[in-house]
Every structure is written in C-alpha cells, then in structure tokens.
Motif scaffolding. Structure first.
Motif, mmCIF file in Angstrom:
data_model
loop_
_atom_site.group_PDB
_atom_site.id
_atom_site.type_symbol
_atom_site.label_atom_id
_atom_site.label_comp_id
_atom_site.label_asym_id
_atom_site.label_seq_id
_atom_site.Cartn_x
_atom_site.Cartn_y
_atom_site.Cartn_z
ATOM 1 N N GLU A 16 -106.105 -119.420 -35.111
ATOM 2 C CA GLU A 16 -107.424 -119.665 -34.516
ATOM 3 C C GLU A 16 -107.656 -121.158 -34.295
ATOM 4 O O GLU A 16 -108.223 -121.559 -33.272
ATOM 5 C CB GLU A 16 -108.543 -119.093 -35.393
ATOM 6 N N ASP A 17 -107.207 -121.986 -35.244
ATOM 7 C CA ASP A 17 -107.353 -123.432 -35.103
ATOM 8 C C ASP A 17 -106.522 -123.951 -33.927
ATOM 9 O O ASP A 17 -106.976 -124.797 -33.151
ATOM 10 C CB ASP A 17 -106.922 -124.160 -36.384
ATOM 11 N N ILE A 18 -105.312 -123.437 -33.807
ATOM 12 C CA ILE A 18 -104.433 -123.854 -32.710
ATOM 13 C C ILE A 18 -105.048 -123.460 -31.374
ATOM 14 O O ILE A 18 -105.087 -124.254 -30.435
ATOM 15 C CB ILE A 18 -103.022 -123.248 -32.881
ATOM 16 N N GLU A 19 -105.558 -122.226 -31.293
ATOM 17 C CA GLU A 19 -106.197 -121.769 -30.063
ATOM 18 C C GLU A 19 -107.391 -122.662 -29.711
ATOM 19 O O GLU A 19 -107.560 -123.050 -28.556
ATOM 20 C CB GLU A 19 -106.658 -120.321 -30.202
ATOM 21 N N ALA A 20 -108.195 -123.006 -30.699
ATOM 22 C CA ALA A 20 -109.370 -123.848 -30.452
ATOM 23 C C ALA A 20 -108.968 -125.210 -29.896
ATOM 24 O O ALA A 20 -109.600 -125.719 -28.959
ATOM 25 C CB ALA A 20 -110.179 -124.004 -31.735
ATOM 26 N N VAL A 21 -107.922 -125.801 -30.455
ATOM 27 C CA VAL A 21 -107.471 -127.118 -29.980
ATOM 28 C C VAL A 21 -106.947 -127.012 -28.547
ATOM 29 O O VAL A 21 -107.266 -127.843 -27.693
ATOM 30 C CB VAL A 21 -106.392 -127.705 -30.917
ATOM 31 N N ILE A 22 -106.158 -125.983 -28.276
ATOM 32 C CA ILE A 22 -105.608 -125.818 -26.929
ATOM 33 C C ILE A 22 -106.727 -125.574 -25.908
ATOM 34 O O ILE A 22 -106.742 -126.186 -24.840
ATOM 35 C CB ILE A 22 -104.562 -124.686 -26.900
ATOM 36 N N LEU A 23 -107.688 -124.715 -26.236
ATOM 37 C CA LEU A 23 -108.797 -124.453 -25.318
ATOM 38 C C LEU A 23 -109.628 -125.712 -25.078
ATOM 39 O O LEU A 23 -110.053 -125.975 -23.950
ATOM 40 C CB LEU A 23 -109.677 -123.326 -25.846
ATOM 41 N N LYS A 24 -109.834 -126.492 -26.119
ATOM 42 C CA LYS A 24 -110.575 -127.748 -25.979
ATOM 43 C C LYS A 24 -109.824 -128.693 -25.034
ATOM 44 O O LYS A 24 -110.423 -129.297 -24.141
ATOM 45 C CB LYS A 24 -110.761 -128.408 -27.342
ATOM 46 N N GLU A 25 -108.524 -128.811 -25.217
ATOM 47 C CA GLU A 25 -107.742 -129.716 -24.369
ATOM 48 C C GLU A 25 -107.700 -129.240 -22.921
ATOM 49 O O GLU A 25 -107.764 -130.047 -21.994
ATOM 50 C CB GLU A 25 -106.327 -129.880 -24.929
ATOM 51 N N LEU A 26 -107.608 -127.933 -22.707
ATOM 52 C CA LEU A 26 -107.645 -127.401 -21.348
ATOM 53 C C LEU A 26 -108.992 -127.702 -20.691
ATOM 54 O O LEU A 26 -109.059 -128.070 -19.513
ATOM 55 C CB LEU A 26 -107.382 -125.895 -21.347
ATOM 56 N N THR A 27 -110.056 -127.540 -21.467
ATOM 57 C CA THR A 27 -111.398 -127.829 -20.957
ATOM 58 C C THR A 27 -111.540 -129.304 -20.603
ATOM 59 O O THR A 27 -112.098 -129.652 -19.553
ATOM 60 C CB THR A 27 -112.461 -127.414 -21.991
ATOM 61 N N LEU A 28 -111.023 -130.176 -21.441
ATOM 62 C CA LEU A 28 -111.073 -131.611 -21.142
ATOM 63 C C LEU A 28 -110.240 -131.947 -19.906
ATOM 64 O O LEU A 28 -110.598 -132.845 -19.139
ATOM 65 C CB LEU A 28 -110.618 -132.430 -22.350
ATOM 66 N N ALA A 29 -109.146 -131.205 -19.700
ATOM 67 C CA ALA A 29 -108.335 -131.411 -18.495
ATOM 68 C C ALA A 29 -109.127 -131.018 -17.246
ATOM 69 O O ALA A 29 -109.088 -131.717 -16.226
ATOM 70 C CB ALA A 29 -107.039 -130.614 -18.586
ATOM 71 N N VAL A 30 -109.858 -129.909 -17.313
ATOM 72 C CA VAL A 30 -110.704 -129.481 -16.192
ATOM 73 C C VAL A 30 -111.769 -130.542 -15.916
ATOM 74 O O VAL A 30 -111.956 -130.968 -14.777
ATOM 75 C CB VAL A 30 -111.371 -128.116 -16.479
ATOM 76 N N PHE A 31 -112.442 -130.983 -16.968
ATOM 77 C CA PHE A 31 -113.495 -131.978 -16.801
ATOM 78 C C PHE A 31 -112.926 -133.281 -16.219
ATOM 79 O O PHE A 31 -113.489 -133.845 -15.280
ATOM 80 C CB PHE A 31 -114.184 -132.261 -18.138
ATOM 81 N N GLY A 32 -111.804 -133.730 -16.756
ATOM 82 C CA GLY A 32 -111.188 -134.974 -16.284
ATOM 83 C C GLY A 32 -110.742 -134.890 -14.836
ATOM 84 O O GLY A 32 -110.950 -135.816 -14.055
ATOM 85 N N SER A 33 -110.139 -133.768 -14.470
ATOM 86 C CA SER A 33 -109.702 -133.579 -13.090
ATOM 87 C C SER A 33 -110.881 -133.606 -12.134
ATOM 88 O O SER A 33 -110.848 -134.277 -11.101
ATOM 89 C CB SER A 33 -108.948 -132.252 -12.975
ATOM 90 N N ASN A 34 -111.939 -132.885 -12.484
ATOM 91 C CA ASN A 34 -113.122 -132.863 -11.641
ATOM 92 C C ASN A 34 -113.795 -134.231 -11.583
ATOM 93 O O ASN A 34 -114.278 -134.644 -10.533
ATOM 94 C CB ASN A 34 -114.110 -131.804 -12.127
ATOM 95 N N LYS A 35 -113.820 -134.928 -12.697
ATOM 96 C CA LYS A 35 -114.447 -136.254 -12.729
ATOM 97 C C LYS A 35 -113.713 -137.218 -11.796
ATOM 98 O O LYS A 35 -114.347 -138.007 -11.094
ATOM 99 C CB LYS A 35 -114.471 -136.789 -14.155
ATOM 100 N N LEU A 36 -112.386 -137.138 -11.783
ATOM 101 C CA LEU A 36 -111.607 -137.993 -10.875
ATOM 102 C C LEU A 36 -111.976 -137.744 -9.416
ATOM 103 O O LEU A 36 -112.012 -138.666 -8.607
ATOM 104 C CB LEU A 36 -110.107 -137.754 -11.065
ATOM 105 N N ASP A 37 -112.227 -136.471 -9.097
ATOM 106 C CA ASP A 37 -112.588 -136.102 -7.731
ATOM 107 C C ASP A 37 -114.089 -136.188 -7.468
ATOM 108 O O ASP A 37 -114.550 -135.842 -6.383
ATOM 109 C CB ASP A 37 -112.101 -134.687 -7.420
#
Length: 155
Positions: A16-37
C-alpha cells in the motif's frame, strides 16, 4: 525514480505504501507536464482527480459539467469572460486524460504484462489527446492533434 526505487527497497515499505508513492509521483508528473504547457488545474484539484482515476474509483469517461466545473464556469461568467467554459473544460480534460493515459499504459504493460509496442504507445497517446484540436495545442491545422502526431514527414 530514485525516490521510488529507494522506497521499494526499504524493508518498511508495504504494498500500500509503494502504491501511494507511485500514484503520488504519477500525479506530480501530470501536474508538471500540464504546468509546462500552461494548461490543467491547480495541484490540489489535479491530485484529487488523478488519484481517483488511477485507483479506478471513477470512470475515465467523465462529464465536463461536474458541480465544481459548473462553479468555475459561473465564476468566469461573472467576470464577463466568454471563453470561461472552454477553459475550464479544457483544463479538466488535460488532467483527466493524462491520468487515464497513465492508467491505460500501466494496466496493459504492468498489470497484463504485455509488451511495450508501437500500438500501445499510439493507443495511450490517443487517450491523452482525445478531443483536443490541433489549434488548441498550438498546431496550425484543423486535423486532430493525435492524427498530426502520426503523419509521416514524407507524406
């Protein structure tokens, strides 16, 4: 990736901890990608939507006019901006489709253990850009953005 690898290697990490970290990082990737654009939503809204989509809590097919979306449209309307509805719908779509694309590629490549193929990449990209015109993406064409990505330079 280093943070995720170190966390997975630690003896304290539960599934569960691993899943939470991965989901958080994926979410930050979405936010970062959108922020760049210069598109998408704020971090809190991005986090909320991405986590629900990545966990499978909501269907990736969504209505543009949720209650929160309607409030934003109303706020734009009060400011006299006619393009408010389009901006809100586009911003939400950017987040939802990024998360849906991540979910698709993870489902096929990781969970189903299928190969990373050109077809899988095209399917994932089609989810990412569905409903977004070339003009919206800054491309001077009336063709869809996804179609533009696969036109041969020799065509």
């Amino acid at each position: 990736m280093n943070e995720i690898s170190a966390f997975i290697d630690s003896s304290k990490a539960s599934l569960e901890d691993i899943e939470a970290v991965i989901l958080k990082e994926l979410t930050l990737a979405v936010f970062g990608s959108n922020k760049l654009d210069k598109v998408g939503l704020g971090l809190d809204e991005t986090f909320h939507l991405c986590m629900r989509i990545l966990r499978g809590e909501i269907d990736v097919e969504y209505e543009d006019r949720t209650e929160d979306c309607q409030k934003k449209i109303d706020a734009f309307a009060l400011k006299g901006l006619k393009s408010g509805e389009v901006k809100v719908a586009r911003s939400r779509r950017e987040v939802v489709q990024h998360a849906a694309a991540f979910r698709h590629i993870i489902t096929v490549f990781v969970k189903r253990n299928q190969s990373m193929t050109e077809e899988l990449i095209k399917e994932t990209d089609a989810i990412l850009v569905r409903g977004l015109s070339g003009e919206d993406a800054g491309v001077l064409s009336s063709k869809s953005y996804a179609t533009l990505l696969y036109i041969s330079p020799c065509a």
